[in-house]
Scaffold this motif. Structure first.
Motif, mmCIF file in Angstrom:
data_model
loop_
_atom_site.group_PDB
_atom_site.id
_atom_site.type_symbol
_atom_site.label_atom_id
_atom_site.label_comp_id
_atom_site.label_asym_id
_atom_site.label_seq_id
_atom_site.Cartn_x
_atom_site.Cartn_y
_atom_site.Cartn_z
ATOM 1 N N THR A 104 -32.435 8.625 2.892
ATOM 2 C CA THR A 104 -31.759 9.087 4.108
ATOM 3 C C THR A 104 -32.673 9.034 5.319
ATOM 4 O O THR A 104 -32.243 9.344 6.428
ATOM 5 C CB THR A 104 -31.237 10.524 3.931
ATOM 6 O OG1 THR A 104 -32.344 11.374 3.622
ATOM 7 C CG2 THR A 104 -30.192 10.603 2.826
ATOM 8 N N GLY A 105 -33.928 8.658 5.110
ATOM 9 C CA GLY A 105 -34.864 8.545 6.219
ATOM 10 C C GLY A 105 -35.829 9.699 6.335
ATOM 11 O O GLY A 105 -36.526 9.838 7.338
ATOM 12 N N GLU A 115 -40.556 -0.500 5.056
ATOM 13 C CA GLU A 115 -39.306 -0.373 5.821
ATOM 14 C C GLU A 115 -39.368 -1.172 7.119
ATOM 15 O O GLU A 115 -38.383 -1.791 7.509
ATOM 16 C CB GLU A 115 -38.972 1.093 6.080
ATOM 17 C CG GLU A 115 -38.470 1.770 4.826
ATOM 18 C CD GLU A 115 -37.891 3.152 5.050
ATOM 19 O OE1 GLU A 115 -38.136 3.768 6.115
ATOM 20 O OE2 GLU A 115 -37.169 3.623 4.143
ATOM 21 N N ALA A 119 -36.804 -4.224 7.670
ATOM 22 C CA ALA A 119 -35.884 -4.155 8.812
ATOM 23 C C ALA A 119 -36.047 -5.376 9.709
ATOM 24 O O ALA A 119 -35.052 -5.954 10.175
ATOM 25 C CB ALA A 119 -36.118 -2.867 9.599
ATOM 26 N N PHE A 123 -32.781 -7.505 9.231
ATOM 27 C CA PHE A 123 -31.848 -6.991 10.239
ATOM 28 C C PHE A 123 -32.296 -7.284 11.665
ATOM 29 O O PHE A 123 -31.614 -6.902 12.606
ATOM 30 C CB PHE A 123 -31.665 -5.478 10.074
ATOM 31 C CG PHE A 123 -31.230 -5.059 8.700
ATOM 32 C CD1 PHE A 123 -30.076 -5.569 8.133
ATOM 33 C CD2 PHE A 123 -31.979 -4.161 7.966
ATOM 34 C CE1 PHE A 123 -29.675 -5.188 6.862
ATOM 35 C CE2 PHE A 123 -31.589 -3.765 6.694
ATOM 36 C CZ PHE A 123 -30.432 -4.281 6.141
ATOM 37 N N MET A 125 -34.523 -5.788 13.300
ATOM 38 C CA MET A 125 -34.645 -4.466 13.900
ATOM 39 C C MET A 125 -36.060 -3.941 13.656
ATOM 40 O O MET A 125 -36.719 -4.369 12.715
ATOM 41 C CB MET A 125 -33.631 -3.496 13.274
ATOM 42 C CG MET A 125 -32.178 -3.908 13.448
ATOM 43 S SD MET A 125 -31.052 -2.890 12.453
ATOM 44 C CE MET A 125 -31.119 -1.372 13.366
ATOM 45 N N GLU A 127 -36.606 -0.563 13.202
ATOM 46 C CA GLU A 127 -36.482 0.607 12.337
ATOM 47 C C GLU A 127 -35.435 0.344 11.262
ATOM 48 O O GLU A 127 -34.430 -0.314 11.504
ATOM 49 C CB GLU A 127 -36.095 1.839 13.146
ATOM 50 C CG GLU A 127 -37.213 2.308 14.056
ATOM 51 C CD GLU A 127 -36.871 3.628 14.725
ATOM 52 O OE1 GLU A 127 -36.064 4.402 14.157
ATOM 53 O OE2 GLU A 127 -37.418 3.868 15.806
ATOM 54 N N PRO A 129 -32.374 0.958 9.015
ATOM 55 C CA PRO A 129 -31.143 1.755 8.971
ATOM 56 C C PRO A 129 -30.955 2.299 7.548
ATOM 57 O O PRO A 129 -31.238 1.605 6.574
ATOM 58 C CB PRO A 129 -30.059 0.733 9.319
ATOM 59 C CG PRO A 129 -30.621 -0.584 8.858
ATOM 60 C CD PRO A 129 -32.118 -0.475 9.014
ATOM 61 N N HIS A 130 -30.517 3.530 7.443
ATOM 62 C CA HIS A 130 -30.306 4.136 6.118
ATOM 63 C C HIS A 130 -28.827 4.448 5.947
ATOM 64 O O HIS A 130 -28.203 5.034 6.832
ATOM 65 C CB HIS A 130 -31.136 5.413 5.964
ATOM 66 C CG HIS A 130 -32.600 5.169 6.129
ATOM 67 N ND1 HIS A 130 -33.351 4.527 5.175
ATOM 68 C CD2 HIS A 130 -33.455 5.452 7.142
ATOM 69 C CE1 HIS A 130 -34.601 4.431 5.596
ATOM 70 N NE2 HIS A 130 -34.684 4.982 6.786
ATOM 71 N N ASP A 131 -28.282 4.060 4.811
ATOM 72 C CA ASP A 131 -26.855 4.268 4.570
ATOM 73 C C ASP A 131 -26.575 5.354 3.536
ATOM 74 O O ASP A 131 -25.430 5.601 3.199
ATOM 75 C CB ASP A 131 -26.178 2.962 4.168
ATOM 76 C CG ASP A 131 -26.711 2.392 2.861
ATOM 77 O OD1 ASP A 131 -27.510 3.056 2.169
ATOM 78 O OD2 ASP A 131 -26.322 1.261 2.512
#
Length: 155
Positions: A104-105, A115, A119, A123, A125, A127, A129-131
């Motif tokens: 969850t980060g 990470e 990322a 992605f 990115m 940072e 992303p956490h799902d």
């Protein structure tokens, strides 16, 4: 330190080639073993930090359950269409679960580098992303075997 291959030394990747290859590839195939001994292979995205392969897996997957029961795994990353273009790496060892599951980060310094790499690679990115469905596995390989058939034309 990982065991290196004895056969195929002429076509094995150098450490620099291995790092470059794993940094550019996105998808790997992860092999696990079920409780009854049946193999299971599935595709995942990954990040390579120069020492370990980081796998971001769904925690409610067959792979996750099998690794909880038996953390040994083998991973193949490969590329190429024509025979003379084939290249790849097999890494094997024991999976280590890192961070909360599912992720969850929550702060976890050990995950800062993987990470960020993951990322950026997957992605575009800075940072991760956490799902709330995935979590991290680290494979620091006990054995590595690589091949680059493009080297055959140079022999």
């Amino acid at each position: 330190m990982a065991v290196t291959q004895r056969r195929g030394r002429r076509i094995m990747m150098t450490p620099g080639e291995l790092d470059e290859f794993l940094a550019e590839q996105r998808t790997c195939r992860v092999a696990t073993v079920s409780a009854d001994g049946r193999p299971h292979v599935g595709a995942l995205w990954f990040a390579w930090d120069g020492t370990s392969l980081w796998l971001y897996s769904i925690t409610r997957s067959r792979r996750w359950a099998e690794l909880r029961h038996n953390p040994r795994l083998a991973v193949v990353v490969d590329d190429g269409e024509e025979y003379s273009e084939l290249r790849g790496v097999e890494l094997s060892g024991t999976a280590v679960f890192v961070g909360e599951a599912p992720r969850t980060g929550e702060p976890c310094p050990e995950l800062d580098v993987p990470e960020r790499l993951f990322a950026r690679k997957n992605f575009d990115m800075d940072e991760m992303p956490h799902d709330g469905r995935h979590a991290w596995l680290r494979l620091t390989p006990d054995a590595i075997a690589s091949w680059d058939f493009r080297k055959l034309s140079a022999l």
